[in-house]
Write a protein that holds these residues in place. Structure first.
Motif, mmCIF file in Angstrom:
data_model
loop_
_atom_site.group_PDB
_atom_site.id
_atom_site.type_symbol
_atom_site.label_atom_id
_atom_site.label_comp_id
_atom_site.label_asym_id
_atom_site.label_seq_id
_atom_site.Cartn_x
_atom_site.Cartn_y
_atom_site.Cartn_z
ATOM 1 N N GLY A 97 0.830 -1.199 0.000
ATOM 2 C CA GLY A 97 0.000 0.000 0.000
ATOM 3 C C GLY A 97 0.861 1.243 0.000
ATOM 4 O O GLY A 97 2.097 1.186 -0.163
ATOM 5 N N ARG A 98 0.190 2.363 0.219
ATOM 6 C CA ARG A 98 0.848 3.664 0.139
ATOM 7 C C ARG A 98 2.010 3.777 1.125
ATOM 8 O O ARG A 98 2.924 4.564 0.926
ATOM 9 C CB ARG A 98 -0.193 4.752 0.394
ATOM 10 N N GLY A 99 1.967 2.989 2.197
ATOM 11 C CA GLY A 99 3.046 3.022 3.178
ATOM 12 C C GLY A 99 4.390 2.589 2.611
ATOM 13 O O GLY A 99 5.431 2.798 3.248
ATOM 14 N N THR B 189 3.211 0.887 10.446
ATOM 15 C CA THR B 189 3.887 1.692 11.478
ATOM 16 C C THR B 189 2.901 2.199 12.534
ATOM 17 O O THR B 189 3.309 2.553 13.639
ATOM 18 C CB THR B 189 4.568 2.931 10.834
ATOM 19 N N ALA C 68 -3.739 1.172 13.248
ATOM 20 C CA ALA C 68 -4.242 1.016 11.873
ATOM 21 C C ALA C 68 -5.367 -0.030 11.860
ATOM 22 O O ALA C 68 -5.295 -1.059 12.534
ATOM 23 C CB ALA C 68 -3.112 0.588 10.946
ATOM 24 N N CYS D 200 7.659 -1.144 6.936
ATOM 25 C CA CYS D 200 7.682 -2.271 5.995
ATOM 26 C C CYS D 200 8.908 -2.224 5.082
ATOM 27 O O CYS D 200 9.363 -3.278 4.617
ATOM 28 C CB CYS D 200 6.394 -2.354 5.198
HETATM 29 C C1 LIG Z 1 -15.908 3.708 -3.999
HETATM 30 C C2 LIG Z 1 -14.505 3.404 -3.544
HETATM 31 C C3 LIG Z 1 -13.930 2.223 -3.967
HETATM 32 C C4 LIG Z 1 -12.639 1.912 -3.534
HETATM 33 N N1 LIG Z 1 -12.086 0.717 -3.942
HETATM 34 C C5 LIG Z 1 -10.883 0.366 -3.456
HETATM 35 C C6 LIG Z 1 -10.317 -0.889 -3.800
HETATM 36 O O1 LIG Z 1 -10.867 -1.675 -4.574
HETATM 37 N N2 LIG Z 1 -9.130 -1.207 -3.252
HETATM 38 C C7 LIG Z 1 -8.451 -0.381 -2.390
HETATM 39 O O2 LIG Z 1 -7.372 -0.749 -1.934
HETATM 40 N N3 LIG Z 1 -8.962 0.830 -2.078
HETATM 41 C C8 LIG Z 1 -10.146 1.224 -2.596
HETATM 42 N N4 LIG Z 1 -10.630 2.440 -2.283
HETATM 43 C C9 LIG Z 1 -9.763 3.384 -1.545
HETATM 44 C C10 LIG Z 1 -9.775 3.126 -0.054
HETATM 45 O O3 LIG Z 1 -10.836 3.821 0.557
HETATM 46 C C11 LIG Z 1 -8.457 3.603 0.599
HETATM 47 O O4 LIG Z 1 -8.274 4.962 0.303
HETATM 48 C C12 LIG Z 1 -7.225 2.822 0.124
HETATM 49 O O5 LIG Z 1 -7.447 1.440 0.272
HETATM 50 C C13 LIG Z 1 -6.035 3.243 0.958
HETATM 51 O O6 LIG Z 1 -4.892 2.623 0.468
HETATM 52 P P1 LIG Z 1 -3.643 2.403 1.399
HETATM 53 O O7 LIG Z 1 -4.050 1.622 2.610
HETATM 54 O O8 LIG Z 1 -2.539 1.873 0.567
HETATM 55 O O9 LIG Z 1 -3.219 3.897 1.776
HETATM 56 P P2 LIG Z 1 -3.403 4.726 3.105
HETATM 57 O O10 LIG Z 1 -4.811 4.748 3.567
HETATM 58 O O11 LIG Z 1 -2.712 6.032 2.872
HETATM 59 O O12 LIG Z 1 -2.592 3.900 4.192
HETATM 60 C C14 LIG Z 1 -1.220 3.749 4.202
HETATM 61 C C15 LIG Z 1 -0.866 2.986 5.481
HETATM 62 O O13 LIG Z 1 0.502 2.723 5.495
HETATM 63 C C16 LIG Z 1 1.001 2.941 6.819
HETATM 64 N N5 LIG Z 1 2.421 3.270 6.674
HETATM 65 C C17 LIG Z 1 2.977 4.450 6.315
HETATM 66 N N6 LIG Z 1 4.324 4.297 6.210
HETATM 67 C C18 LIG Z 1 4.587 3.007 6.501
HETATM 68 C C19 LIG Z 1 5.766 2.222 6.522
HETATM 69 N N7 LIG Z 1 6.957 2.754 6.209
HETATM 70 N N8 LIG Z 1 5.685 0.932 6.878
HETATM 71 C C20 LIG Z 1 4.485 0.354 7.171
HETATM 72 N N9 LIG Z 1 3.321 1.041 7.159
HETATM 73 C C21 LIG Z 1 3.379 2.338 6.798
HETATM 74 C C22 LIG Z 1 0.158 4.054 7.389
HETATM 75 O O14 LIG Z 1 0.147 3.978 8.812
HETATM 76 C C23 LIG Z 1 -1.209 3.724 6.782
HETATM 77 O O15 LIG Z 1 -1.956 2.876 7.622
HETATM 78 C C24 LIG Z 1 -11.920 2.796 -2.697
HETATM 79 C C25 LIG Z 1 -12.528 3.976 -2.281
HETATM 80 C C26 LIG Z 1 -13.794 4.281 -2.690
HETATM 81 C C27 LIG Z 1 -14.437 5.542 -2.233
#
Ligand SMILES: Cc1cc2nc3c(=O)[nH]c(=O)nc-3n(C[C@H](O)[C@H](O)[C@H](O)COP(=O)(O)OP(=O)(O)OC[C@H]3O[C@@H](n4cnc5c(N)ncnc54)[C@H](O)[C@@H]3O)c2cc1C
Length: 329
Positions: free
Chosen positions: A215-217, A294, A298, A312
């Motif tokens: 993910g974005r992390g 981290t 979460a 990570c």
């Molecule tokens: C209608 C709709 C449909 C969607 N469909 C999907 C879908 O199919 N799939 C999907 O994934 N999302 C979907 N989303 C988006 C979803 O809501 C989230 O925004 C998305 O999943 C967030 O992605 P993420 O966890 O990678 O990023 P973030 O929410 O930004 O989370 C990043 C995480 O990484 C952690 N982090 C940061 N740095 C580090 C590190 N160095 N080491 C370890 N951890 C770290 C942070 O603490 C945080 O918890 C949808 C949204 C909507 C509105």
């Protein structure tokens, strides 16, 4: 007798996992049993080699098939017209689809043509007298809603992947031979033309036993290589949350979640993923979820059997090393 429950499969849709059809047949069987109705299976498009075996496993009383050259490559206008004609001559209590990219486009249109209600993202159906209580995921999977559908005419429901576990009946019988039905699609002018369909080669994420997702992390596209490397060493596949796909770090065939792939691996390792509900829809059926994040608060840790609070980008190289050593020994 109550009008039958009809499960509809659009056989021209490519890459359709059979478990999803069997899940719809499983739910259809439960509903038909509770209504005192027969379970019918309508296959629209080319015939299915697996059809008789699947029908036998699920106690299907009748199999109907509609085919026409206009249905063979999954054209939505022809499909909607075929279903409207079918329902006009074959009254049913419930018309149940398993939800995928293709049926998401047509189920509401079929309901519109019939002038009846439709529930998308269905996860369960209960029968209460003449009413069907359809539970569905709402607000991007954040909550559940129960719709009470009453009145005559079919209810149209699309069943979300992974919502129901496919369960064959214990007393599997011989499947009835499919009845070929005629429809007149001569007046259908297809309004949508697919110029180039997306092609993905190789194994499908939905079938992977082990998925390592980033993910974005992860912080940068370069770090996604760590995800791919760990997936490779573990004999699994790499997945991703949606922001990574939106940013172009990886193609959409790897996106896990509500608008991506619905997976059910034995092991799902999520690194730097927050655990948003839209993501969890695509992996919560995993047998074991392991999360690295981290942030100790979460949301992903509420779903994970094993959680590691940490960075990570530091932990993934360690895991790759450990997994490689374990593989060598
Ligand atoms: C209608 C709709 C449909 C969607 N469909 C999907 C879908 O199919 N799939 C999907 O994934 N999302 C979907 N989303 C988006 C979803 O809501 C989230 O925004 C998305 O999943 C967030 O992605 P993420 O966890 O990678 O990023 P973030 O929410 O930004 O989370 C990043 C995480 O990484 C952690 N982090 C940061 N740095 C580090 C590190 N160095 N080491 C370890 N951890 C770290 C942070 O603490 C945080 O918890 C949808 C949204 C909507 C509105």
């Amino acid at each position: 007798m109550t009008d039958p429950v009809v499960v509809c499969t659009w056989s021209a849709v490519r890459d359709q996992p059979w478990e999803e059809t069997e899940a719809a047949l499983t739910l259809g069987r439960t509903v038909s049993g509770a209504c005192g109705a027969e379970l019918h299976w309508l296959v629209v498009g080319p015939s299915l080699d697996e059809g008789p075996e699947i029908a036998g496993r699920h106690g299907v009383a009748r199999v109907d098939r509609i085919d026409d050259p206009k249905l063979e490559d999954g054209r939505p206008d022809a499909f909607v017209e075929a279903l409207a004609q079918y329902c006009a001559s074959h009254p049913c209590r419930l018309l149940l689809f398993n939800q995928n990219f293709a049926t998401r486009l047509v189920a509401p249109r079929v309901a519109g043509r019939l002038g009846v209600g439709v529930v998308m993202n269905g996860t369960d159906i209960e029968v209460d007298g003449d009413r069907l209580d359809v539970t569905a995921a709402a607000y991007g999977g954040d909550t559940r809603v129960v719709y009470g559908l009453e009145g005559p005419g079919p209810c149209v429901v699309a069943l979300l992947a992974n919502a129901v576990a496919p369960e064959p009946t214990e007393d599997a019988g011989t499947a009835p031979a499919a009845t070929e039905l005629e429809v007149d699609l001569s007046g259908v002018e297809e309004r949508i033309r697919v110029l180039e369909a997306a092609h993905t080669e190789g194994p499908r994420l939905e079938d992977a036993e082990i998925i390592v997702s980033g993910g974005r992390g992860l912080g940068s596209p370069e770090n996604f290589k760590l995800i791919e490397e760990l997936a490779d060493v573990l004999g699994g596949m790499a997945g991703a949350s949606r922001p990574l796909v939106d940013e172009g770090w990886i193609d959409s065939s790897r996106q896990v979640g509500l608008t991506g792939k619905i997976t059910r691996p034995a092991l799902y390792l999520a690194a730097g993923i927050s655990g948003a509900t839209q993501h969890m829809v695509g992996c919560s059926a995993a047998k074991t979820i392991v999360a690295i994040n981290t942030d100790p608060d979460a949301a992903i840790f509420r779903h994970a059997r094993y959680g590691i609070v940490g960075d990570c980008t530091e932990l993934l190289p360690e895991l790759i090393r450990a997994a490689s050593e374990a593989g060598d020994s």
